[in-house]
Design a protein around this motif. Structure first.
Motif, PDB file in Angstrom:
ATOM      1  N   MET A   1       0.847  -1.180   0.000  1.00  0.00           N
ATOM      2  CA  MET A   1       0.000   0.000   0.000  1.00  0.00           C
ATOM      3  C   MET A   1       0.892   1.242   0.000  1.00  0.00           C
ATOM      4  O   MET A   1       1.815   1.364   0.788  1.00  0.00           O
ATOM      5  N   SER A   2       0.614   2.201  -0.874  1.00  0.00           N
ATOM      6  CA  SER A   2       1.385   3.442  -0.908  1.00  0.00           C
ATOM      7  C   SER A   2       0.915   4.368   0.206  1.00  0.00           C
ATOM      8  O   SER A   2      -0.166   4.200   0.759  1.00  0.00           O
ATOM      9  N   ASP A   3       1.723   5.376   0.499  1.00  0.00           N
ATOM     10  CA  ASP A   3       1.388   6.296   1.578  1.00  0.00           C
ATOM     11  C   ASP A   3       0.132   7.107   1.314  1.00  0.00           C
ATOM     12  O   ASP A   3      -0.481   7.608   2.235  1.00  0.00           O
ATOM     13  N   THR A   4      -0.262   7.274   0.065  1.00  0.00           N
ATOM     14  CA  THR A   4      -1.395   8.144  -0.245  1.00  0.00           C
ATOM     15  C   THR A   4      -2.665   7.376  -0.572  1.00  0.00           C
ATOM     16  O   THR A   4      -3.656   7.967  -0.948  1.00  0.00           O
ATOM     17  N   SER A   5      -2.671   6.050  -0.431  1.00  0.00           N
ATOM     18  CA  SER A   5      -3.892   5.305  -0.731  1.00  0.00           C
ATOM     19  C   SER A   5      -4.460   4.710   0.550  1.00  0.00           C
ATOM     20  O   SER A   5      -3.738   4.358   1.471  1.00  0.00           O
ATOM     21  N   PHE A   6      -5.749   4.613   0.585  1.00  0.00           N
ATOM     22  CA  PHE A   6      -6.458   4.071   1.732  1.00  0.00           C
ATOM     23  C   PHE A   6      -7.495   3.081   1.209  1.00  0.00           C
ATOM     24  O   PHE A   6      -8.680   3.405   1.137  1.00  0.00           O
ATOM     25  N   PRO A   7      -7.082   1.856   0.851  1.00  0.00           N
ATOM     26  CA  PRO A   7      -8.013   0.922   0.212  1.00  0.00           C
ATOM     27  C   PRO A   7      -9.171   0.507   1.096  1.00  0.00           C
ATOM     28  O   PRO A   7     -10.226   0.141   0.594  1.00  0.00           O
ATOM     29  N   GLY A  38      -5.374  16.973  -2.820  1.00  0.00           N
ATOM     30  CA  GLY A  38      -5.697  15.547  -2.790  1.00  0.00           C
ATOM     31  C   GLY A  38      -4.824  14.733  -3.732  1.00  0.00           C
ATOM     32  O   GLY A  38      -4.378  13.633  -3.395  1.00  0.00           O
ATOM     33  N   ALA A  39      -4.546  15.279  -4.901  1.00  0.00           N
ATOM     34  CA  ALA A  39      -3.708  14.578  -5.881  1.00  0.00           C
ATOM     35  C   ALA A  39      -2.273  14.428  -5.383  1.00  0.00           C
ATOM     36  O   ALA A  39      -1.540  13.549  -5.848  1.00  0.00           O
ATOM     37  N   ARG A  40      -1.878  15.246  -4.432  1.00  0.00           N
ATOM     38  CA  ARG A  40      -0.518  15.188  -3.885  1.00  0.00           C
ATOM     39  C   ARG A  40      -0.466  14.554  -2.504  1.00  0.00           C
ATOM     40  O   ARG A  40       0.531  14.624  -1.814  1.00  0.00           O
ATOM     41  N   GLY A  41      -1.577  13.951  -2.076  1.00  0.00           N
ATOM     42  CA  GLY A  41      -1.597  13.229  -0.814  1.00  0.00           C
ATOM     43  C   GLY A  41      -1.825  14.078   0.417  1.00  0.00           C
ATOM     44  O   GLY A  41      -1.661  13.593   1.530  1.00  0.00           O
ATOM     45  N   LEU A  42      -2.219  15.334   0.243  1.00  0.00           N
ATOM     46  CA  LEU A  42      -2.555  16.181   1.382  1.00  0.00           C
ATOM     47  C   LEU A  42      -4.070  16.164   1.563  1.00  0.00           C
ATOM     48  O   LEU A  42      -4.816  16.100   0.587  1.00  0.00           O
ATOM     49  N   MET A  43      -4.515  16.214   2.793  1.00  0.00           N
ATOM     50  CA  MET A  43      -5.934  16.278   3.095  1.00  0.00           C
ATOM     51  C   MET A  43      -6.261  17.683   3.564  1.00  0.00           C
ATOM     52  O   MET A  43      -5.624  18.203   4.491  1.00  0.00           O
ATOM     53  N   GLY A  44      -7.228  18.308   2.906  1.00  0.00           N
ATOM     54  CA  GLY A  44      -7.564  19.695   3.205  1.00  0.00           C
ATOM     55  C   GLY A  44      -8.894  19.847   3.913  1.00  0.00           C
ATOM     56  O   GLY A  44      -9.833  19.103   3.652  1.00  0.00           O
ATOM     57  N   ASP A  62      -0.134  16.900   5.390  1.00  0.00           N
ATOM     58  CA  ASP A  62       0.452  15.837   4.564  1.00  0.00           C
ATOM     59  C   ASP A  62       0.736  14.603   5.419  1.00  0.00           C
ATOM     60  O   ASP A  62       0.470  14.592   6.627  1.00  0.00           O
ATOM     61  N   MET A  63       1.282  13.574   4.808  1.00  0.00           N
ATOM     62  CA  MET A  63       1.522  12.298   5.498  1.00  0.00           C
ATOM     63  C   MET A  63       2.570  12.412   6.605  1.00  0.00           C
ATOM     64  O   MET A  63       2.606  11.585   7.501  1.00  0.00           O
ATOM     65  N   ARG A  64       3.422  13.408   6.539  1.00  0.00           N
ATOM     66  CA  ARG A  64       4.457  13.597   7.561  1.00  0.00           C
ATOM     67  C   ARG A  64       3.994  14.510   8.697  1.00  0.00           C
ATOM     68  O   ARG A  64       4.708  14.698   9.666  1.00  0.00           O
TER      69      ARG A  64
END
Length: 167
Positions: A1-7, A38-44, A62-64
């Motif tokens: 699973m990549s850092d930006t996906s939440f299956p 969202g396309a860059r993995g940030l949640m706004g 972001d994820m960090r």
């Protein structure tokens, strides 16, 4: 699973109603900026209330755990009459302006990032300088962010669940 996906994350078709404060132009810029994030993995989180009582147009995480604040400017008059954005620096690691395609970019401060957005997306015109927040500020802001995001989702799923609850 990549850092930006939440299956395992499946959300019902919930849509936040417009809050009525923004112009059609500002709503389009907001939508495009959120799509960019969202396309860059940030949640706004739009219309995010900061500890200072000011409301950021968009706060993103972001994820960090890096925090961005995006200030939407729908016109030159909006930019020139609203100077509260300078206060946002203490509440983020990066500060951006999001503007429409016809906005004159040369009037925006050089020490901020720039996104040019329309209702369908946004492009990064200038990266924002990194100015890390203090650890205690980050922790408090991250907790506020989580509560705001979860509370909005709860409120969409069951408006009665949050009656009288402070987020």
């Amino acid at each position: 699973m990549s850092d930006t996906s939440f299956p395992d994350l499946v959300l019902p078709d919930l849509v936040m109603p417009p809050d009525g404060r923004q112009s059609e132009t500002a709503r389009g810029i907001q939508r495009g900026a959120l799509r960019y994030l969202g396309a860059r993995g940030l949640m706004g989180v739009p219309e995010f209330c900061l500890a200072s009582g000011r409301r950021a147009d968009i706060a993103a995480l972001d994820m960090r755990g890096e925090v961005w604040v995006i200030e939407i400017k729908s016109s030159v008059i909006d930019f020139r009459t609203d100077r509260k954005w300078a206060e946002y620096r203490q509440h983020c690691d990066r500060l951006f302006f999001a503007v429409g395609p016809d906005f004159p970019l040369d009037i925006l401060p050089e020490d901020t990032g720039i996104l040019v957005a329309d209702p369908f997306g946004a492009g990064l015109m200038r990266e924002a300088p990194h100015h890390p927040m203090a650890g205690a500020t980050r922790r408090a802001l991250t907790l506020r962010f989580a509560r705001a995001a979860a509370g909005r989702l709860m409120g969409l799923m069951d408006p009665e669940a949050l009656r009288g609850v402070a987020l």
